[in-house]
Scaffold this motif. Structure first.
Motif, PDB file in Angstrom:
ATOM      1  N   UNK A 219      -9.417 -15.242   9.611  1.00 61.90           N
ATOM      2  CA  UNK A 219      -9.343 -14.222  10.657  1.00 61.90           C
ATOM      3  C   UNK A 219      -8.740 -12.938  10.109  1.00 61.90           C
ATOM      4  N   UNK A 220      -8.579 -11.948  10.964  1.00 65.36           N
ATOM      5  CA  UNK A 220      -8.090 -10.643  10.504  1.00 65.36           C
ATOM      6  C   UNK A 220      -6.680 -10.729   9.931  1.00 65.36           C
ATOM      7  N   UNK A 221      -5.858 -11.641  10.456  1.00 63.26           N
ATOM      8  CA  UNK A 221      -4.490 -11.765   9.955  1.00 63.26           C
ATOM      9  C   UNK A 221      -4.480 -12.324   8.529  1.00 63.26           C
ATOM     10  N   UNK A 222      -5.263 -13.388   8.310  1.00 68.48           N
ATOM     11  CA  UNK A 222      -5.333 -13.973   6.972  1.00 68.48           C
ATOM     12  C   UNK A 222      -5.932 -12.985   5.976  1.00 68.48           C
ATOM     13  N   UNK A 223      -6.926 -12.250   6.402  1.00 65.57           N
ATOM     14  CA  UNK A 223      -7.563 -11.277   5.521  1.00 65.57           C
ATOM     15  C   UNK A 223      -6.598 -10.147   5.172  1.00 65.57           C
ATOM     16  N   UNK A 224      -5.851  -9.675   6.156  1.00 69.79           N
ATOM     17  CA  UNK A 224      -4.889  -8.590   5.914  1.00 69.79           C
ATOM     18  C   UNK A 224      -3.810  -9.030   4.933  1.00 69.79           C
ATOM     19  N   UNK A 225      -3.287 -10.239   5.145  1.00 73.06           N
ATOM     20  CA  UNK A 225      -2.280 -10.773   4.226  1.00 73.06           C
ATOM     21  C   UNK A 225      -2.843 -10.842   2.802  1.00 73.06           C
ATOM     22  N   UNK A 226      -4.062 -11.327   2.669  1.00 70.62           N
ATOM     23  CA  UNK A 226      -4.664 -11.506   1.349  1.00 70.62           C
ATOM     24  C   UNK A 226      -4.895 -10.164   0.668  1.00 70.62           C
ATOM     25  N   UNK A 227      -5.271  -9.156   1.415  1.00 67.51           N
ATOM     26  CA  UNK A 227      -5.457  -7.815   0.866  1.00 67.51           C
ATOM     27  C   UNK A 227      -4.143  -7.290   0.278  1.00 67.51           C
ATOM     28  N   UNK A 228      -3.059  -7.422   1.022  1.00 66.91           N
ATOM     29  CA  UNK A 228      -1.774  -6.907   0.556  1.00 66.91           C
ATOM     30  C   UNK A 228      -1.259  -7.698  -0.649  1.00 66.91           C
ATOM     31  N   UNK A 229      -1.482  -9.019  -0.646  1.00 62.86           N
ATOM     32  CA  UNK A 229      -1.083  -9.827  -1.794  1.00 62.86           C
ATOM     33  C   UNK A 229      -1.912  -9.476  -3.029  1.00 62.86           C
ATOM     34  N   UNK A 230      -3.174  -9.133  -2.812  1.00 60.05           N
ATOM     35  CA  UNK A 230      -4.033  -8.736  -3.932  1.00 60.05           C
ATOM     36  C   UNK A 230      -3.481  -7.492  -4.616  1.00 60.05           C
ATOM     37  N   UNK A 231      -3.043  -6.521  -3.828  1.00 59.24           N
ATOM     38  CA  UNK A 231      -2.462  -5.300  -4.395  1.00 59.24           C
ATOM     39  C   UNK A 231      -1.191  -5.635  -5.170  1.00 59.24           C
ATOM     40  N   UNK A 232      -0.353  -6.518  -4.634  1.00 62.38           N
ATOM     41  CA  UNK A 232       0.881  -6.909  -5.321  1.00 62.38           C
ATOM     42  C   UNK A 232       0.571  -7.575  -6.650  1.00 62.38           C
ATOM     43  N   UNK A 233      -0.400  -8.485  -6.663  1.00 65.51           N
ATOM     44  CA  UNK A 233      -0.762  -9.177  -7.896  1.00 65.51           C
ATOM     45  C   UNK A 233      -1.344  -8.205  -8.926  1.00 65.51           C
ATOM     46  N   UNK A 234      -2.090  -7.229  -8.479  1.00 68.41           N
ATOM     47  CA  UNK A 234      -2.585  -6.184  -9.381  1.00 68.41           C
ATOM     48  C   UNK A 234      -1.415  -5.416  -9.988  1.00 68.41           C
ATOM     49  N   UNK A 235      -0.422  -5.108  -9.164  1.00 67.78           N
ATOM     50  CA  UNK A 235       0.727  -4.339  -9.645  1.00 67.78           C
ATOM     51  C   UNK A 235       1.549  -5.123 -10.662  1.00 67.78           C
ATOM     52  N   UNK A 236       1.521  -6.438 -10.609  1.00 69.83           N
ATOM     53  CA  UNK A 236       2.250  -7.266 -11.561  1.00 69.83           C
ATOM     54  C   UNK A 236       1.473  -7.490 -12.852  1.00 69.83           C
ATOM     55  N   UNK A 237       0.214  -7.096 -12.873  1.00 71.11           N
ATOM     56  CA  UNK A 237      -0.653  -7.331 -14.025  1.00 71.11           C
ATOM     57  C   UNK A 237      -0.635  -6.138 -14.973  1.00 71.11           C
ATOM     58  N   UNK A 238      -1.295  -6.325 -16.128  1.00 71.36           N
ATOM     59  CA  UNK A 238      -1.452  -5.224 -17.084  1.00 71.36           C
ATOM     60  C   UNK A 238      -2.801  -4.542 -16.932  1.00 71.36           C
ATOM     61  N   UNK A 239      -3.540  -4.884 -15.900  1.00 74.49           N
ATOM     62  CA  UNK A 239      -4.888  -4.366 -15.713  1.00 74.49           C
ATOM     63  C   UNK A 239      -4.864  -2.942 -15.155  1.00 74.49           C
ATOM     64  N   UNK A 240      -5.924  -2.207 -15.435  1.00 74.30           N
ATOM     65  CA  UNK A 240      -6.017  -0.831 -14.952  1.00 74.30           C
ATOM     66  C   UNK A 240      -6.785  -0.733 -13.632  1.00 74.30           C
ATOM     67  N   UNK A 241      -7.506  -1.783 -13.256  1.00 73.34           N
ATOM     68  CA  UNK A 241      -8.282  -1.777 -12.015  1.00 73.34           C
ATOM     69  C   UNK A 241      -8.107  -3.096 -11.272  1.00 73.34           C
ATOM     70  N   UNK A 242      -8.186  -3.043  -9.954  1.00 70.38           N
ATOM     71  CA  UNK A 242      -8.121  -4.249  -9.132  1.00 70.38           C
ATOM     72  C   UNK A 242      -9.401  -5.045  -9.325  1.00 70.38           C
ATOM     73  N   UNK A 243      -9.259  -6.353  -9.574  1.00 74.10           N
ATOM     74  CA  UNK A 243     -10.400  -7.211  -9.910  1.00 74.10           C
ATOM     75  C   UNK A 243     -10.322  -8.521  -9.122  1.00 74.10           C
ATOM     76  N   UNK A 244     -11.384  -9.318  -9.137  1.00 77.15           N
ATOM     77  CA  UNK A 244     -11.396 -10.569  -8.361  1.00 77.15           C
ATOM     78  C   UNK A 244     -10.251 -11.522  -8.679  1.00 77.15           C
ATOM     79  N   UNK A 245      -9.803 -11.564  -9.938  1.00 71.92           N
ATOM     80  CA  UNK A 245      -8.734 -12.523 -10.262  1.00 71.92           C
ATOM     81  C   UNK A 245      -7.388 -12.118  -9.670  1.00 71.92           C
ATOM     82  N   UNK A 246      -7.286 -10.933  -9.114  1.00 76.54           N
ATOM     83  CA  UNK A 246      -6.051 -10.547  -8.436  1.00 76.54           C
ATOM     84  C   UNK A 246      -5.994 -11.105  -7.012  1.00 76.54           C
TER      85      UNK A 246
END
Length: 517
Positions: free
Chosen positions: A121-148
């Motif tokens: 649902x929208x709540x689970x999707x919103x949470x996952x979006x924000x966690x994806x950004x956090x995981x990207x920020x913890x990585x050495x990658x220059x772009x957000x990708x599926x593994x984030x």
């Protein structure tokens, strides 16, 4: 200060040469004391440097022992000075529910998408979006990708995750673009955001040498910045590869592949020879480069402990079970790190039990309590949730919440319950290992006498076990880890060629390295 050990003296001499160093420091081996020795020797040479710690509390502690010429802080502090202060207007924005942020990013209220048998649902999707950004920020990658995109309970398979990633990534990229505005935006600005922005600028840290503490649990974003300094600064990585237990949140062991002179600290000042021998069994299983020597002045015994000072659990659910047990035994109980995480889990269980969906990240994909029960009982990926299901079925979620309200502060408690992850860096006089540290599954084969052949010991589980057993000073009850006594990998006479030995990467069926619910 005690007289330096030969290993500490060797570290100081190697540091004086200006070479890049990797110092493997086992549990209780005087890591901070050794770093202070290096820092004071640098002052005598007129060399300014920096000590980089994982958190502010550790940095403050180091600052009391290090000379003024060595600046003690965190990577976040460096990033804040360079970048973060420019986003101060966004730093103190009020917290709001993730679904509200999601709505501002375009995730409609009431949105629902099927992914396999689960409904996102929208709540689970919103949470996952924000966690994806956090995981990207913890990585050495220059772009957000599926593994984030983080995996979700109940939708772990690769095809389902790929479907989830396709849904999440456009919103995650919109969120990251929103964060670039220093004065306005809909996503709450966090410390990891300016750390990532700083790293993307390829900063140069002005220092003659850098000391990186807890290097075995370094986020790739910090590793990227740190290793980029090697052409102008002496780099010293200090930590314990066998205590690399935060891979589930993106951390990795920087020490294992670093090009530098290898040194070690193996004499433990925390416990005696008997516990060192127990720790060495786990060090052998993970293929660690060191073995510990216990202090001959300390006597640490291994036997059953009826009333330990601390009970260490593998999971949050296991901690919840132990809290209930100890309260029923009329002991004053503290929970390391506080009870909010467990209370949130119990409230989520209460919602499902009452027929309501929950936004808790561990349980958000389950529509009913019966669905969660089925997942916990029959899906290997959910078996660590089974104690929670059984606890709630027996007592009710409301009773569990009431029990958690009875927690005591550690200063007045008779026993502290902790996950092994939260216990890292701490110690107690007496420790019992909880029974949620379960043995590996048996293989589908039999030995010559017809008994089942035990499966290999998972490397990540062995690292966590090593952390747990090395928290005791005087008494250790290995409790839930006693299965190792009957496992081939637990025989100290055979360090090579046995299941799980030598750094193998076999995984337990259904287990994950993260501290699950």
């Amino acid at each position: 200060m005690h007289t330096p050990t030969p290993e500490q003296t060797a570290a100081a001499e190697a540091f004086a040469t200006g070479a890049h160093l990797v110092i493997q420091a086992g549990a209780g081996t005087g890591k901070t004391t050794t770093l202070a020795m290096l820092a004071h020797s640098a002052r005598r040479q007129g060399r300014p440097g920096r000590y980089i710690a994982f958190n502010r509390a550790v940095a403050r502690h180091a600052a009391r022992e290090f000379p003024d010429e060595v600046a003690c802080g965190t990577a976040h502090a460096l990033a804040y000075t360079a970048v973060g202060r420019g986003y101060q207007a966004r730093m103190n924005a009020p917290r709001q529910a993730g679904w509200r942020t999601g709505a501002a990013l375009g995730i409609d209220d009431g949105m629902s998408v099927r992914i396999g048998a689960r409904k996102v649902d929208n709540r689970a999707l919103s949470y996952t979006v924000l966690r994806t950004v956090t995981r990207f920020c913890q990585s050495a990658d220059s772009r957000i990708a599926p593994h984030h995109v983080p995996p979700l309970r109940g939708a772990e398979s690769e095809p389902l995750h790929a479907q989830l990633a396709g849904l999440v990534l456009p919103y995650a990229r919109t969120a990251w673009a929103d964060l670039q505005h220093p004065d306005h935006g809909v996503v709450r600005f966090e410390h990891d955001h300016y750390l990532k922005m700083w790293a993307l600028r390829e900063p140069v840290i002005k220092a003659d040498f850098l000391l990186l503490d807890e290097a075995q649990d370094t986020n790739p974003v910090v590793e990227q910045v740190f290793t980029a300094q090697r052409d102008h600064a002496q780099l010293v990585l200090v930590g314990d590869s066998a205590q690399a237990i935060y891979g589930w949140r993106g951390a990795r062991d920087v020490m294992s592949g670093f090009d530098g002179r290898q040194l070690s600290l193996s004499r433990s000042f925390r416990f005696g020879p008997a516990l060192a021998a127990e720790a060495n069994r786990w060090l052998a299983i993970v293929g660690a480069p060191i073995r510990l020597t216990g202090s001959p002045r300390l006597e640490t015994e291994l036997h059953r402990v009826r009333a330990p000072d601390a009970i260490l659990c593998r999971t949050n659910v296991g901690a919840m079970v132990e809290v209930i047990r100890q309260l029923e035994a009329d002991r004053r109980v503290a929970l390391a790190g506080g009870g909010e995480a467990l209370s949130a889990l119990a409230r989520a269980a209460h919602d499902l039990e009452a027929g309501r969906r929950t936004a808790h990240p561990e349980l958000m994909l389950f529509e009913t309590w019966a669905e969660l029960r089925e997942y916990a009982e029959f899906d290997p990926a959910g078996r660590d949730l089974l104690p929670l299901v059984e606890l709630v079925d027996e007592h009710g979620a409301q009773a569990v919440l009431q029990a958690l309200d009875r927690l005591s502060p550690e200063t007045s408690a008779e026993v502290t319950v902790s996950t092994a992850h939260r216990a890292k860096g701490r110690e107690w006089a007496s420790v019992r290992i909880a029974d949620d540290f379960t043995a590996p599954d048996d293989l589908d084969e039999r030995s010559e006498d017809g008994s089942p052949v035990p499966g290999p010991v998972d490397i990540d589980e062995a690292r966590l076990a090593y952390v747990a057993v090395t928290r005791a000073r005087s008494l250790l009850d290995i409790g839930g880890l006693s299965w190792i006594n009957n496992h081939p990998a637990g025989d100290p006479r055979h360090e090579h060629g046995r299941p799980g030995a030598g750094g193998g990467r076999e995984r337990l069926k259904g287990r994950s390295e993260r501290p699950q619910a």
